[in-house]
Scaffold this active site. Sequence first.
Site, PDB file in Angstrom:
ATOM      1  N   THR A 106       0.847  -1.192   0.000  1.00 17.88           N
ATOM      2  CA  THR A 106       0.000   0.000   0.000  1.00 17.88           C
ATOM      3  C   THR A 106       0.881   1.241   0.000  1.00 17.88           C
ATOM      4  OG1 THR A 106      -1.828  -1.096   1.130  1.00 17.88           O
ATOM      5  CG2 THR A 106      -1.754   1.307   1.233  1.00 17.88           C
ATOM      6  N   ASN A 150       0.041  -6.721  14.573  1.00 17.58           N
ATOM      7  CA  ASN A 150       0.951  -5.735  14.001  1.00 17.58           C
ATOM      8  C   ASN A 150       0.388  -4.330  14.136  1.00 17.58           C
ATOM      9  OD1 ASN A 150       0.290  -4.299  11.178  1.00 17.58           O
ATOM     10  ND2 ASN A 150      -0.868  -6.219  11.302  1.00 17.58           N
ATOM     11  N   CYS A 154      -6.903   1.000   6.960  1.00 17.06           N
ATOM     12  CA  CYS A 154      -5.716   0.759   7.779  1.00 17.06           C
ATOM     13  C   CYS A 154      -6.015   1.096   9.236  1.00 17.06           C
ATOM     14  CB  CYS A 154      -4.525   1.582   7.302  1.00 17.06           C
ATOM     15  SG  CYS A 154      -3.048   1.230   8.291  1.00 17.06           S
ATOM     16  N   LYS A 212     -10.440  -1.929  -0.289  1.00 10.05           N
ATOM     17  CA  LYS A 212     -10.132  -2.847   0.806  1.00 10.05           C
ATOM     18  C   LYS A 212     -10.844  -2.359   2.055  1.00 10.05           C
ATOM     19  CE  LYS A 212      -6.446  -5.478   2.968  1.00 10.05           C
ATOM     20  NZ  LYS A 212      -5.017  -5.828   2.912  1.00 10.05           N
ATOM     21  N   ILE A 236     -11.195  -9.291   4.533  1.00 10.17           N
ATOM     22  CA  ILE A 236     -11.095  -8.132   5.419  1.00 10.17           C
ATOM     23  C   ILE A 236      -9.631  -7.713   5.581  1.00 10.17           C
ATOM     24  CG2 ILE A 236     -13.148  -8.744   6.778  1.00 10.17           C
ATOM     25  CD1 ILE A 236     -11.203  -9.935   8.900  1.00 10.17           C
ATOM     26  N   SER A 279      -6.929  -6.485   8.656  1.00 11.13           N
ATOM     27  CA  SER A 279      -6.778  -7.049  10.000  1.00 11.13           C
ATOM     28  C   SER A 279      -7.833  -6.487  10.958  1.00 11.13           C
ATOM     29  CB  SER A 279      -5.369  -6.780  10.540  1.00 11.13           C
ATOM     30  OG  SER A 279      -5.097  -5.404  10.553  1.00 11.13           O
ATOM     31  N   GLY A 283      -4.243 -13.945  10.857  1.00  9.19           N
ATOM     32  CA  GLY A 283      -4.070 -15.375  11.064  1.00  9.19           C
ATOM     33  C   GLY A 283      -5.346 -16.068  11.507  1.00  9.19           C
ATOM     34  N   GLY A 308      -1.807 -13.367   4.055  1.00  8.68           N
ATOM     35  CA  GLY A 308      -0.976 -12.393   4.747  1.00  8.68           C
ATOM     36  C   GLY A 308      -0.053 -13.033   5.763  1.00  8.68           C
TER      37      GLY A 308
END
Length: 311
Positions: free
Chosen positions: A45, A68, A130, A164, A192, A194, A221, A271
């Site tokens: 990005t 993160n 973000c 996104k 999606i 995170s 995850g 990811g």
Amino acid sequence: MDISVEFSGHKLANVLMNASGIHCMTIKEMDELAASQAGAFVAKTATPNPRQGNEEPRYFDTPLGSINSMGLPNLGIDYYLDYQIARQKEFPEELRFLSVSGMNYEENIAILKKVQESEYTGVTEFNLSCPNLPGKPQIAYDFELTEKLLTEVFQFFTKPLGVKLPPFFDIAHFDAMAEILNKFPLVYVNSINSIGNGLYIDSDKEEVVIKPKGGFGGLGGEYVKPTALANVRAFAQRLKPEIKIIGTGGITCGKDVFEHLLCGATLVQVGTQLHQEGPQVFERLAKELQEIMAAKGYESIEEFRGKLKEM
């Protein structure tokens, strides 16, 4: 088993991509993705200018995924635009993806105008989600602002565009966002990003594991797969058929890919598992998906895509 797919006028060898932000910062990393078994790849990005991102440590692998707070570190839009335009000339048949995000409303307009005015002809992913910019709310959680922004964007942007999205958790929010998105000629919705503002603790040290925002960060995850599947399913049921869905979140094995497709995704992005395993993950995931399809008697993706059964 045929795991190829049609997307934005191109035939891809399979449904797999990286998620923007993972293994796509530099030319070296993007070249490695291009050489991998991924069906396509998206660049990091990009913001109008290069960004260092948040303080380190800002990424931590956990037993069930990752947390993160990167803060959009990137080398700036010119770097990624130049790279993709060069690939466009060398590999004209390839489907390309940029990803862009501004730090404010004006920057979002400016960066998309830059893409529009460039030689780039591929797909652009507009990141409305973000969760790791201190003091900056996620645009997509403000429905009125999202509609205003997309309305202005499509007054000048004529190239293929996707958005996104962050995760949504309320049926009314799925309804409201889908109603907005259906007004625009989007190529796809990526769902999606995170799950923002989780907290992971090292109980031995009695402290957080990442530095920015007091340890709060986006989860990825296995933690996020049920939420990701719900968002993919909800938007597949609500968006007009011209808007495809890229499913992202919780991909660790072929079964996870299969479930995203079953919920209605056309492509699937990886990811956390890509970060942990490297670009060879795509070969493994493709093989595992084919094995599942063979066991179920499916010869192509379209035989089961979006056909999740309800009770």
